[in-house]
Design an enzyme around this catalytic site. Sequence first.
Site, PDB file in Angstrom:
ATOM      1  N   LYS A 156       0.858  -1.180   0.000  1.00 55.31           N
ATOM      2  CA  LYS A 156       0.000   0.000   0.000  1.00 55.31           C
ATOM      3  C   LYS A 156       0.892   1.227   0.000  1.00 55.31           C
ATOM      4  O   LYS A 156       2.040   1.155   0.449  1.00 55.31           O
ATOM      5  CB  LYS A 156      -0.869   0.017   1.258  1.00 55.31           C
ATOM      6  CG  LYS A 156      -2.129   0.820   1.107  1.00 55.31           C
ATOM      7  CD  LYS A 156      -3.233  -0.026   0.523  1.00 55.31           C
ATOM      8  CE  LYS A 156      -4.487   0.742   0.243  1.00 55.31           C
ATOM      9  NZ  LYS A 156      -5.593  -0.149  -0.104  1.00 55.31           N
ATOM     10  N   ASP A 207      -7.102   4.259  -4.446  1.00 60.16           N
ATOM     11  CA  ASP A 207      -7.742   4.091  -3.138  1.00 60.16           C
ATOM     12  C   ASP A 207      -8.391   5.457  -2.883  1.00 60.16           C
ATOM     13  O   ASP A 207      -8.620   6.206  -3.842  1.00 60.16           O
ATOM     14  CB  ASP A 207      -6.696   3.717  -2.062  1.00 60.16           C
ATOM     15  CG  ASP A 207      -7.329   3.162  -0.786  1.00 60.16           C
ATOM     16  OD1 ASP A 207      -7.647   1.971  -0.753  1.00 60.16           O
ATOM     17  OD2 ASP A 207      -7.523   3.920   0.186  1.00 60.16           O
TER      18      ASP A 207
HETATM   19  N1  GLU Z   1      -7.325   0.137  -2.891  1.00 56.82           N
HETATM   20  C1  GLU Z   1      -8.067  -1.045  -3.235  1.00 56.82           C
HETATM   21  C2  GLU Z   1      -8.022  -2.022  -2.084  1.00 56.82           C
HETATM   22  O1  GLU Z   1      -8.049  -1.618  -0.961  1.00 56.82           O
HETATM   23  C3  GLU Z   1      -7.658  -1.614  -4.581  1.00 56.82           C
HETATM   24  C4  GLU Z   1      -6.236  -2.015  -4.699  1.00 56.82           C
HETATM   25  C5  GLU Z   1      -5.824  -2.485  -6.101  1.00 56.82           C
HETATM   26  O2  GLU Z   1      -6.645  -2.518  -6.997  1.00 56.82           O
HETATM   27  O3  GLU Z   1      -4.643  -2.824  -6.239  1.00 56.82           O
HETATM   28  O4  GLU Z   1      -7.992  -3.214  -2.223  1.00 56.82           O
END
Ligand code: GLU
Length: 443
Positions: free
Chosen positions: A125, A165
Amino acid sequence: MGYVQDVLQKVIERNPHEPEFHQAVKEVLESLEPVFERHPEYEAAGILERIVEPERQIFFRVPWVDDNGRVQVNRGMRIQFNSAIGPYKGGLRFHPTVYQGIIKFLGFEQIFKNSLTGLPIGGAKGGSDFDPKGKSDAEVMRFCQSFMTELYRHVGADIDVPAGDIGVGAREIGYMYGQYKRITGLYEGVLTGKGLTYGGSLVRTEATGYGLVYLMEAMLADKGKSFKDATVVISGSGNVAIYATEKVQQLGGKVVALNDSNGYIYDKNGVNLDTVKRIKEVERGRIREYIKDHPDAEYHDGPGIWNVKCDIALPCATQNELDEADARALVANGCYAVGEGANMPCTPAAVKVFQENKVMFAPGKAANAGGVATSALEMSQNSMRYSWTFAEVDAKLKDIMVNIYKTASKTAWDYGFADNLVVGANIAGFLKVANAMMAQGIV
Ligand code: GLU
């Protein structure tokens, strides 16, 4: 002290001032106790000590110039948590609350969520304390370019594939992709959530919201219930909330409330999604503007959305937005199912209230995995230089969500926790990663 408590204690000591990270680790580790009873080999291999420590943490300066010619500096970060089962994968969050504790909590959750999808993606992340709210397109572009000018050296289609996100949508992904391509010369799937004209996947925009509803549908069906004629409250009004609303409406449910960080709307006739999409996706405005078009609806400043009576509640805004008092209000109003569209939106005390009152509860790691799962499908399409149709991707997404539900539910039963999807999702997500780590030695 037992193994789990011992590791938990060390996490708290080693990472002070990061309450969200502690909360996420505690929630997972405590549900893993029965796993270590069955598998002492994990303890001998130090799996927990390794899994709670990110493989790599990158922090960097993001300087940019605003429209008034002033220099602004934000902090950028990418936390590459675990690559046991695939290249790092997970979103970027641009929000003033972003600091390493939030990104670590999200990155840690991502490991198990990604594992649950059944697809080969590790957990990561990232993000920045940059606030896109109120910034011009040109400012957002300059920020994104500066952010990627540092990040590019740490990511790649087979290394780490960021996505969106909170605060990072199609616009931001586009600017970052353009800059990555310009610096590296590579036309590769380094980011997901791309626009459809340059490598994006159909259904990615809708995926988290649709996936949430597909998983809830499977869970409800097990108890003889469905969205048909159900009254639903959904928090948030961003990407997840909008497409959860769309799918609930398609299935015959009525979404009566949505919110943003200022307040909530209540529309007893069911919210008009075209209006919400226009306000949020086109005008980038506030949810209170909804009542201009729908004078019958009400707008309430501040929190309070969970006091709205509903059958099903889908928190899709942000972490810890639904606390114990909210959970009690929902239960008192007859709510029988809750699904987390956001990451960790329910506090631990709220989850306990749902479980004690036999409210069906789908944790975020299972319920909101549709976004990242479809990102993995975008990666596959990019590697093949091919695109599937909307119907093909949607069918795969639905399949993945139903499988996540079945896996989490079966694992819960196997370990003697009946319908407890929290434990089922944590254990199932963990086992795949732990087994991959065991096979790869002490790394
Ligand atoms: N931010 C989204 C999550 O919490 C998507 C992440 C992504 O597609 O890599 O899973």
